[in-house]
Structures are given as C-alpha cells and as structure tokens.
Design an enzyme around this catalytic site. Sequence first.
Site, PDB file in Angstrom:
ATOM      1  N   ASP A  37      -2.279  -2.679  -3.964  1.00 39.84           N
ATOM      2  CA  ASP A  37      -3.103  -1.494  -4.228  1.00 39.84           C
ATOM      3  C   ASP A  37      -2.376  -0.514  -5.129  1.00 39.84           C
ATOM      4  O   ASP A  37      -2.996   0.415  -5.647  1.00 39.84           O
ATOM      5  CB  ASP A  37      -3.470  -0.821  -2.901  1.00 39.84           C
ATOM      6  CG  ASP A  37      -4.433   0.342  -3.079  1.00 39.84           C
ATOM      7  OD1 ASP A  37      -5.514   0.112  -3.669  1.00 39.84           O
ATOM      8  OD2 ASP A  37      -4.108   1.469  -2.658  1.00 39.84           O
ATOM      9  N   ARG A  89       4.097   2.368  -2.564  1.00 42.33           N
ATOM     10  CA  ARG A  89       4.198   2.815  -3.946  1.00 42.33           C
ATOM     11  C   ARG A  89       4.559   1.618  -4.812  1.00 42.33           C
ATOM     12  O   ARG A  89       5.331   0.745  -4.404  1.00 42.33           O
ATOM     13  CB  ARG A  89       5.236   3.927  -4.105  1.00 42.33           C
ATOM     14  CG  ARG A  89       4.770   5.298  -3.660  1.00 42.33           C
ATOM     15  CD  ARG A  89       3.673   5.822  -4.587  1.00 42.33           C
ATOM     16  NE  ARG A  89       3.240   7.180  -4.276  1.00 42.33           N
ATOM     17  CZ  ARG A  89       2.181   7.474  -3.544  1.00 42.33           C
ATOM     18  NH1 ARG A  89       1.468   6.496  -2.999  1.00 42.33           N
ATOM     19  NH2 ARG A  89       1.829   8.736  -3.342  1.00 42.33           N
ATOM     20  N   GLU A  91       0.309   2.491 -13.580  1.00 40.96           N
ATOM     21  CA  GLU A  91      -1.089   2.698 -13.213  1.00 40.96           C
ATOM     22  C   GLU A  91      -1.783   3.568 -14.262  1.00 40.96           C
ATOM     23  O   GLU A  91      -1.212   4.558 -14.702  1.00 40.96           O
ATOM     24  CB  GLU A  91      -1.183   3.367 -11.827  1.00 40.96           C
ATOM     25  CG  GLU A  91      -0.668   2.493 -10.700  1.00 40.96           C
ATOM     26  CD  GLU A  91      -0.833   3.150  -9.330  1.00 40.96           C
ATOM     27  OE1 GLU A  91      -1.466   4.229  -9.240  1.00 40.96           O
ATOM     28  OE2 GLU A  91      -0.335   2.586  -8.349  1.00 40.96           O
ATOM     29  N   VAL A 110       0.840  -1.193   0.000  1.00 43.08           N
ATOM     30  CA  VAL A 110       0.000   0.000   0.000  1.00 43.08           C
ATOM     31  C   VAL A 110       0.879   1.248   0.000  1.00 43.08           C
ATOM     32  O   VAL A 110       0.404   2.345   0.301  1.00 43.08           O
ATOM     33  CB  VAL A 110      -0.959   0.023   1.214  1.00 43.08           C
ATOM     34  CG1 VAL A 110      -2.031  -1.036   1.070  1.00 43.08           C
ATOM     35  CG2 VAL A 110      -0.191  -0.156   2.530  1.00 43.08           C
ATOM     36  N   HIS A 166      -5.503   1.562  -6.452  1.00 44.07           N
ATOM     37  CA  HIS A 166      -4.885   2.663  -5.703  1.00 44.07           C
ATOM     38  C   HIS A 166      -5.958   3.420  -4.914  1.00 44.07           C
ATOM     39  O   HIS A 166      -6.124   4.633  -5.043  1.00 44.07           O
ATOM     40  CB  HIS A 166      -4.141   3.614  -6.647  1.00 44.07           C
ATOM     41  CG  HIS A 166      -3.078   4.410  -5.934  1.00 44.07           C
ATOM     42  ND1 HIS A 166      -1.901   4.789  -6.543  1.00 44.07           N
ATOM     43  CD2 HIS A 166      -3.001   4.895  -4.670  1.00 44.07           C
ATOM     44  CE1 HIS A 166      -1.154   5.474  -5.691  1.00 44.07           C
ATOM     45  NE2 HIS A 166      -1.821   5.550  -4.547  1.00 44.07           N
TER      46      HIS A 166
END
Length: 323
Positions: free
Chosen positions: A257, A233, A262, A231, A281
């Site tokens: 996450d 980076r 992304e 959680v 995210h």
Amino acid sequence: MTLPRVTVLLAEDEPDLPGLESLEGQARIHQHRGVDGLAPRLAETDVLVVTDFRVEALERAWPSPCPIRWVHATSAGVDALMIPPLRDSDIPVTNAAGIFDRGIAEYVLGALLLFAKDTLGNLRYQRQRQWRHRETHMLRDQSALVVGAGSIGREVATLLGALGMEVIGTARRARQHDEAFARVHAQEDLPALLGDADYVIITAPLTRQTEGLFNTGTLARMKPGAVLVNVGRGAIVDTRALLAALDDGHLGGAALDVFEQEPLPADHPLWDYPDVMISAHMAGDAKGWRAALGHQFVDNFERWRRGQPLRNPVDTQRGYGQR
C-alpha cells in the site's frame, strides 16, 4: 480576547477538513492550499494542522521567529513532517493515532485472505476463461509476524488472532504481556523471527532504525513462500531487493500500500508482477475518515484551549507517537 489562529495546510485539490466549523467563536480558521502565500500565513499561525505532507515548501516557509504553538498531523506516521526546525524545537506535535487502525487491520486481513485463497490466481484464470481447480490455504494455524506492535499493529494482531493465527509482534522493546499478541519481541530480534512467519506485516513508522530495514539480507531470512504486506511506510522496504526476492521465487507474493516513490510510476516493474497486489496508499481510508480526522482535531483543540494534556503526543526525536 484574541482568538487563536489555526491554519490547515491542504493540497491544491484537497477539500476542506470537515468539522472545524464547530470552532466558530473559539478560533480563526484558515484552510490554506498550496505554497503561494504560505510563509506569511505561517508567520501568523498559532496552531498548524498538516494534511498535505509534501513538506519541502513547509520547511522553506517556516517562520523565524516562530509563533506556532502546536502542530497536528492528520496521519499516524509523521516522518515526512519532521523537518529540522520542528524536530529540534519544543513545539508539541500530535498525530491521528486511532483513526486508521481498524481500516488498516481490515485491509491486512483482506490481503492475507487474497493470498491464502489465491484470489489473484482466480482473477487471472477468469480473465483467461480457464477452469483451474486448485487447493488453497487456511489462515487458521498460520503464523504472522507484525513488525511494529503499536496501535495499528495491535489492531491487526487482534483481527488475525480471532481467525486462529499465531501472531508475534516486534517493538522497540520486548513486552512481557500484550493480549493482542502471542509474544512481543524487541526489534533487534527480527532476523531470528522471520524464518518462522508465513506472513510478515509491516506496520512500523519510518525512522532512522526502520528505513531500509527490509533489504536483501532481511528478505532472504523470510520463510520460503512467505508473503510480505507493507502498510507502514514505503522506504522501510528496499524495492529493488523485493523485486529480486520475487524474481527468484523466494517470496510467495506481496501486498503493498506504500512505496518508496509515490505515486508509483506507471512504468514501474511492480505493476506487472502477478503475485503482487498494489493499492494507492489507502489502506486506512475507510468512508468517513476525513470527518473522523476533523472531529479528533476539534476534541484536541478544546483540550489545548483548556490547558489539558493533548492526546496522541509525538516523540519528535524518535518520529512516532509516545503511546
């Protein structure tokens, strides 16, 4: 008296940052979307609030000379914002530390319960209409290693400790005492700690020291069957190395996450792994988070106007909060 000019940099499809209407009469607020007209806008900005972290355009539009006197990030991590003209300046930077701590901690708790109780297996067998009795694990007496013992890491440790887990942390420096953790080691001790943890949870910011930290060698040091939760980076974990560790059965699974890329592409192999949980995210984005961000900025703006120390200052050379 000339009112300070506040620019809020938003993505094209992003709603206004709420709560700033309370600054009417104290500032001139402009909520700016996208890149068109960004350069002239920044050239007339005293305070910059960044919610859109696709900052290549920000670096291209950065004014010289620069009138900006304070930059606020509506995130806990500021790695994407550390463009050279800001990082190498004396402009103070603050972040949204504290807003996301509890939400992320609850996400981590949910992820650990997901694996401990084999919920992914339950869902898989349910879809197959198969009745499969199994034994699962208790979290009590299991061990967790939190990589990044900042405010988010401490909230994670507090929740997990309440369930009877032994929670160890790593930070830039070791701590003699931290009530959230059983122990906090220096980050350099990480390799020696990995083999004892049933769950490894990454809450660290992305810095030069943490980029690619979880590579083939690091993952190999993890306890066989351990679960990785990221959680922090995405770039802290080498995705190809993670795929290999999942393929050979060394890891018991992963809850992710954040990702190196992304959004995660639709054809990425991670989507197909049965022991991987993927989220977009969003670990800390509990209902009301945007209003909380606006309130936090307004509070800090009022401190700035009064000449008081700003809350949540960021060390721009290290790339994370000073507290």
